[in-house]
Scaffold this active site. Sequence first.
Site, PDB file in Angstrom:
ATOM      1  N   SER A   1      43.541  36.201  34.100  1.00 34.97           N
ATOM      2  CA  SER A   1      44.028  37.377  33.402  1.00 34.97           C
ATOM      3  C   SER A   1      42.937  37.952  32.498  1.00 34.97           C
ATOM      4  O   SER A   1      41.838  38.242  32.971  1.00 34.97           O
ATOM      5  CB  SER A   1      45.307  37.038  32.623  1.00 34.97           C
ATOM      6  OG  SER A   1      45.954  38.199  32.170  1.00 34.97           O
TER       7      SER A   1
ATOM      8  N   ASP B   1      50.124  41.897  41.934  1.00 33.55           N
ATOM      9  CA  ASP B   1      50.030  41.261  40.621  1.00 33.55           C
ATOM     10  C   ASP B   1      51.121  41.836  39.719  1.00 33.55           C
ATOM     11  O   ASP B   1      51.124  43.024  39.398  1.00 33.55           O
ATOM     12  CB  ASP B   1      48.645  41.553  40.042  1.00 33.55           C
ATOM     13  CG  ASP B   1      48.383  40.856  38.713  1.00 33.55           C
ATOM     14  OD1 ASP B   1      49.315  40.763  37.894  1.00 33.55           O
ATOM     15  OD2 ASP B   1      47.246  40.428  38.499  1.00 33.55           O
TER      16      ASP B   1
ATOM     17  N   HIS C   1      50.921  36.264  38.984  1.00 28.07           N
ATOM     18  CA  HIS C   1      49.767  36.683  38.180  1.00 28.07           C
ATOM     19  C   HIS C   1      48.703  35.602  38.299  1.00 28.07           C
ATOM     20  O   HIS C   1      48.064  35.499  39.331  1.00 28.07           O
ATOM     21  CB  HIS C   1      50.195  36.952  36.743  1.00 28.07           C
ATOM     22  CG  HIS C   1      49.157  37.609  35.880  1.00 28.07           C
ATOM     23  ND1 HIS C   1      48.394  38.672  36.302  1.00 28.07           N
ATOM     24  CD2 HIS C   1      48.744  37.339  34.604  1.00 28.07           C
ATOM     25  CE1 HIS C   1      47.560  39.048  35.338  1.00 28.07           C
ATOM     26  NE2 HIS C   1      47.747  38.241  34.298  1.00 28.07           N
TER      27      HIS C   1
END
Length: 429
Positions: free
Chosen positions: A211, A307, A374
């Site tokens: 991330s 995502d 994610h």
Amino acid sequence: MAIQRTRLWFRRCWGSDRATVAGGCALVILVVVLTLRSWEDGGRGGEGPGLQYPFLRNLDPPLVDLTLLRNAKARGALCLDGSLPGYHLLRGQGSGSDKWLLHLEGGGWCNDAESCASRGQTPLGSSIYMEAMHFVGILSPYPSQNPDFFNWNKVKVRYCDGASLAGNVESEDQSGLKLYFRGQRIWEAIIDQLLSEGLVKAKQAFLTGCSAGGLATFIHCDNFRSRLPKDTMVKCLADAGFFLDEKDISGKETIRSFFNEVVHLQGVTKSLPNDCVTAMKPPQCFFPHELIKRINTPLFILNPAYDFWQIQHILVPPESDPGGHWRRCRLNIRYCNSNQIEILQDFRKSLLDSLSKFQRHSKGGIFINSCFVHCQTMSNITWHSSASPRISNKTIAEAVGDWYFERRQVKEIDCPYPCNPTCFNMEFI
């Protein structure tokens, strides 16, 4: 029950429209839900939702204490609230004692003094709130969960600056609040301390992050290479860090505007490639599609084509959908109608188009699956297990290991949703 309580907390957390809050919540929720599932299913002998996880039995993830930086204060390398930054180090063993894997924590960004001050009252802005962490996924010390890197020295670098370890502002006065935007200094100080802990003798080193930590990996990959001996084998992996510069469904440049605020507030420009910031506006150089053009170190890009963070904050931020037509779809891809799926397929195409040139790099690696998820390196389930997402019958861990050790080229691009039955898709409703 633990998973249900976590999902309820997620919905309360998601009530804020701030990307800084949602980004942190999304990452925390994903890791917590996947970890709880791992432990609960393992504790029941492996009985999960139609799947078995025998590899989890009797494998308690190690709890690794926090180490604070020794000379951080003297260097001005401080978290948002002025506390000392830190990391968690699990020493390698045997053949892995001279190999190092660093993982940069993710958790969104903050774009104004108020949101950064709020962040400074959490583990994403202050070491006061940080606790020991379980090492799972790519940090796991068990070969059944982490076949290629299990016995390496492994470091989890905590994220407490709000700008992907790239901010650098001298003044502490921000709109009347005392805040430290010192991510670049934190990065440099942590690497210096790890070098003194043995990283300088590494024969192989691997910088990873997910991330916002994946974005930090793009930013610092070549610097990481430059800090190590020339004969050290150095590579980088960014997990769910390839954020797209795309308009939302209402036609607004939501993410570009947000990144612009982050870059200017936290003095990120100095951490971005010089040739990029002289050729275009600095915030554009915060996007990975510009960063990867300038990275010379071998790089692996791991990203889901759908995502959920990007769908919920770049493609369909709450303010772009006042009528709530996308509410169920953005929280659970199974509830998307045919028109919404078509828009998601266009978003996937934008990702692949942005990576088209990178795919031709002989030293680059790619794993783009069709999952609604994610980060995937920080869970035993998604990283390497009997229930892991697969492309060409390879788990993410197997594909990454093949690429890192040059057993084969890895250019894995999944077919469009919903073709891959091995996907782990997050469901928030």
